[in-house]
Design a protein around this motif. Structure first.
Motif, short mmCIF file in Angstrom:
data_model
loop_
_atom_site.label_atom_id
_atom_site.label_comp_id
_atom_site.label_asym_id
_atom_site.label_seq_id
_atom_site.Cartn_x
_atom_site.Cartn_y
_atom_site.Cartn_z
N PHE A 1 50.80 18.02 10.80
CA PHE A 1 51.54 16.68 10.98
C PHE A 1 51.04 15.88 9.23
O PHE A 1 50.03 15.60 9.22
CB PHE A 1 50.74 15.86 12.10
N LEU B 1 56.40 19.86 20.49
CA LEU B 1 55.47 19.25 19.27
C LEU B 1 54.97 17.97 19.76
O LEU B 1 53.84 17.61 19.42
CB LEU B 1 56.23 19.10 18.27
N GLN C 1 61.50 12.28 15.12
CA GLN C 1 60.75 12.28 13.94
C GLN C 1 61.37 13.27 12.82
O GLN C 1 62.18 14.23 13.23
CB GLN C 1 59.25 12.76 13.97
N LYS D 1 61.41 16.49 10.60
CA LYS D 1 60.81 17.75 10.18
C LYS D 1 61.13 18.19 8.83
O LYS D 1 62.19 18.04 8.23
CB LYS D 1 61.26 18.84 11.20
N THR D 2 59.76 18.06 7.98
CA THR D 2 60.10 18.38 6.48
C THR D 2 60.09 19.91 6.12
O THR D 2 60.79 20.21 5.20
CB THR D 2 58.95 17.73 6.00
N GLU E 1 66.10 15.41 11.83
CA GLU E 1 65.26 14.70 12.51
C GLU E 1 65.42 15.55 13.85
O GLU E 1 66.30 16.17 14.34
CB GLU E 1 66.34 13.32 13.04
N LEU F 1 60.41 15.49 19.36
CA LEU F 1 59.16 15.86 19.45
C LEU F 1 58.95 16.61 20.89
O LEU F 1 58.40 17.72 21.12
CB LEU F 1 58.22 15.08 19.17
N SER G 1 61.13 20.13 21.22
CA SER G 1 61.03 20.96 20.04
C SER G 1 59.80 21.70 20.08
O SER G 1 58.62 21.26 20.03
CB SER G 1 61.21 20.18 18.87
N GLU H 1 56.06 21.58 9.50
CA GLU H 1 55.48 20.33 9.13
C GLU H 1 56.16 19.28 9.36
O GLU H 1 57.67 19.18 9.45
CB GLU H 1 55.58 20.31 7.56
N ILE H 2 55.69 18.14 10.16
CA ILE H 2 56.26 17.02 10.51
C ILE H 2 55.74 15.83 9.73
O ILE H 2 54.64 15.58 9.61
CB ILE H 2 56.04 16.88 12.21
N ASN H 3 56.74 14.86 9.71
CA ASN H 3 56.37 13.88 8.88
C ASN H 3 55.73 12.62 9.92
O ASN H 3 56.30 11.54 10.06
CB ASN H 3 57.56 13.11 8.53
N CYS H 4 54.57 12.89 10.63
CA CYS H 4 54.12 12.10 11.61
C CYS H 4 52.52 12.18 11.54
O CYS H 4 51.87 13.01 11.19
CB CYS H 4 54.78 11.93 12.82
#
Lengths: 368, 347
Positions: free
Chosen positions: B270, B284, B309, B311-312, B331, B334, B337, B344-347
């Protein structure tokens, strides 16, 4: 070398970590409506004082009252509300107005920059030399382990100036100006951070020094002066509380080697050794954003600050049990201790002076 | 007025006008969206029907859409999706909430809702809506509390004086469980028929039923909302008849998701909070919560998109559709998914 890792035996440090975790679990399980009511009340009080302060500027005889209301409003906004909300202490409420990611405070330092430099850098690397950028903020010598340089002769002067313009200091902290001077960071690297600073500062300056004064017509100079005084009062207060939380004598600092592969218990230990509390009454604690309980804050930065006084006695008892220091004292004592350190460390180190310093880098006589 | 408002916003920076207005009255807010309960009605023992007056920012809804309703329960804001049941041409908002014995929010509303209560609202969302111009022939099928979006369509059509053929086929356990029974009866007219089936009497959806109620169903547009036990046979029947294109559906019960926790691999990072956990094979949202994060979310079943969120990095599987998503910076929801390897998630 005796260091952080030799303070307690491996079994002790594990048990100590478990005791700290237990406090945390207990508080987290108890969070609920009473915590939300509390912060909402503080917010209501702060907004009320702000409106009152702005309104009283229209009645010149009430100028001191106007300034007081506004200064208290700014202090509450920055300390008990902003600092704590931005630590994520109320994220569990899922209220967007109390969200660490969305909150913006009445301060020229943009919340987003501050969350990085404070929440992440300072709280992760607390008092680790060369990693925690809050040690001297890149301008002061506040720890004997920082190498002396003739520049530091001005230490007390820089600190005094910083106290007056503290919010601007907090803002500029993110530029990491000292690293630019040393060539570790380029001016271009700061473009993003600078953009945020400029926008935030423009809004803050715009309201305090242009719009509100203009709205009071002929009283504009008085309003301008009033707003400046309120900002100044907040700066001096925030500076005092924050310096007393980390820089009195006996607060320790650490090296990167000492803190490698740190366990949970060792992390807690470092937070305790690297912080100091200030004693005082209930109102004093609220006005300091409960950062008068800096030790408890560093142990549990994301639990609501109103809980710190509730657990302080327990934390202190655990410290005593393990023979750990619990640095606390009244404001004047802690302030004096900080001032003394600022003056002493301005001068080049001599063997006597350095040995008087009990802190830092395994200077502890307890041999392993 | 616009200039005055932006001056006020500038003066009240950084908190903004709503944070001051709400202290006077929570319904005075200009940007935030809220609804005040103006009436509470308990039609059946386990439901509550709320009438809400939304605050100024409300833009109205289209029949069939849903709103996210937010209520504070012991200090925590809880959000759930509900479909308004009223006509889109009426001011205000009527919501019927069925108290699920396991449902925190629905039980809370059932017990505590009273006039004057202020709730959080979102602008409406969802694509389960009637087209323009309105189809000449319509079959509306619902079951249990799935009646809400469909009833809104029905009332909207009635308000519009729609003169095509409309059949509303609704299933409930028994007559007492039919929500809005009086309103339904009042809507009846020659071209608008309401047909009720009671499952306690063994009346489940069947081709027979459909043919009797709407013999012209194969030339109509059909709208369906209800529990899985109703939706599955309707979908199958329409598919068998080659009419799937004419069947429009809205899910309101959680789809059955399967998770393969045994063979989960990789790390979930995260990015914003710097936390990293071993992929447990669960959605997630759950993994983030286990890691001590509290991401915004709503339905937890892939319907409301509150938990979307970015997902990078990495690949996730959509547990509802089975689809694999492996683009960078896309996008994802969560709650449904599941990471496939490192993510890697941008949160």
């Amino acid at each position: 070398m005796t260091g952080l890792q030799d303070r307690l035996t491996p079994a002790q440090i594990e048990e100590f970590g478990r005791e700290m975790d237990a406090i945390r679990r207990r508080i987290v399980a108890d969070l609920g409506a009473q915590d939300v009511d509390y912060i909402q009340n503080v917010i209501k009080t702060q907004r009320g004082l702000e409106v009152a302060g702005r309104a009283l500027m229209y009645f010149p005889p009430a100028w001191p009252a106007a300034v007081t209301a506004l200064a208290v409003s700014k202090i509450l906004d920055n300390m008990e509300i902003g600092h704590n909300v931005m630590h994520g202490q109320y994220d569990w409420t899922r209220d967007p107005a109390l969200s660490s990611q969305k909150f913006e405070w009445d301060n020229v330092a943009p919340a987003e920059n501050w969350r990085h430099s404070h929440n992440y850098v300072h709280h992760t690397y607390t008092n680790i030399l060369d990693k925690d950028r809050d040690i001297g903020y890149g301008i002061l010598r506040i720890d004997p382990a920082q190498k002396w340089h003739p520049y530091y002769l001005g230490n007390p002067v820089y600190a005094t100036l910083l106290a007056f313009i503290f919010q601007w200091g907090v803002m500029l902290h993110d530029l990491e100006f000292d690293r630019i001077v040393r060539g570790e960071r380029t001016w271009a690297d700061t473009k993003d951070v600078r953009g945020k600073m400029l926008r935030k500062a423009a809004r803050q300056v715009g309201k305090d020094y242009v719009l509100f004064p203009l709205l009071t017509g002929p009283l504009a100079p008085l309003t301008f002066a009033g707003n400046a005084t309120a900002n100044l009062a907040r700066n001096l207060w925030a500076f005092s509380i924050i310096f007393c939380g980390h820089f009195p004598a006996d607060v320790e600092s650490f090296t990167e080697e000492e803190t490698e592969n740190e366990s949970r218990g060792q992390w807690y230990l470092r937070q305790i050794l690297g912080s100091a509390n200030i004693t005082g009454g209930k109102l004093f604690h609220i006005m300091s954003g409960n950062l008068s309980h800096q030790i408890e804050h560093h142990l549990f930065p994301d639990i609501p600050a109103r809980r710190y006084p509730q657990i302080a006695a327990e934390v202190r008892a655990i410290c005593e049990k393990y023979g750990l220091p619990y640095n606390t004292g009244p404001l004047h004592k802690q302030l004096f201790s900080v001032a003394k350190k600022l003056v002493k460390l301005a001068l080049p180190p001599t063997p006597q002076r350095e040995s008087e310093e009990p802190s830092t880098l395994g200077a502890e006589p307890k041999a392993a | 007025m616009g200039k005055l408002a932006s001056l006020a916003e500038a003066l009240l920076t950084p908190h903004g006008m709503d944070r001051y207005l709400e202290l006077v009255d929570p319904m005075l807010v200009r940007r935030d969206l809220r609804g005040v309960v103006t009436a509470v009605r308990r039609q059946t023992t386990d439901t509550v029907t709320l009438t809400l007056r939304p605050s100024r920012a409300w833009r109205g809804f289209t029949a069939g859409q849903y709103v996210r309703l937010t209520v504070d329960i012991d200090g925590v804001r809880r959000t759930r999706c509900y479909s308004p049941t009223g006509s889109q041409h009426h001011d205000g908002l009527e919501l019927t909430v069925k108290a699920d014995p396991q449902g925190l929010v629905s039980r809370h509303l059932h017990t505590h809702a009273r006039p004057g209560l202020v709730l959080g609202l979102s602008q409406p969302d969802g694509t389960f809506t009637l087209p323009h111009p309105r189809p000449e022939r319509l079959v509306l099928i619902s079951g249990g509390s799935g009646i809400t979006p469909v009833l809104s369509m029905l009332r909207t059509l009635a308000d519009e004086g729609h003169d095509g053929e409309v059949v509303f086929l609704h299933y409930a356990n028994s007559a007492d469980d039919v929500l809005h029974r009086d309103e339904l009866a009042a809507l009846e007219r020659p071209n608008l028929r309401v047909v009720l089936g009671y499952t306690d009497d063994g009346e489940y959806f069947s081709l027979e039923h459909l043919k009797t109620a709407a013999p012209w169903y194969d030339t109509a547009e059909s709208y369906l909302c209800g529990p899985k036990q109703l939706m599955d046979p309707v979908r199958e029947l329409y598919a068998a008849e080659g009419l799937s294109e004419r069947l429009h559906t809205e899910e309101f019960t959680p789809p059955e998701l399967t998770f393969d926790t045994g063979s989960a691999t990789g790390q979930v990072r995260f990015a914003h909070s710097g936390r990293e956990v071993e992929n447990s094979g669960r959605p997630l949202l759950e993994q983030a919560e286990t890691a001590g994060l509290r991401p915004e979310h709503g339905c937890r079943m892939g319907i409301c998109f509150s938990c979307t969120q970015v997902k990078t990095r990495g690949t996730v599987r959509n547990a509802k559709s089975g689809e694999l998503l492996s683009e960078e910076n896309e996008e994802i929801q969560l709650c449904i998914s599941v990471p496939v390897g490192d993510v890697e998630i941008n949160c």
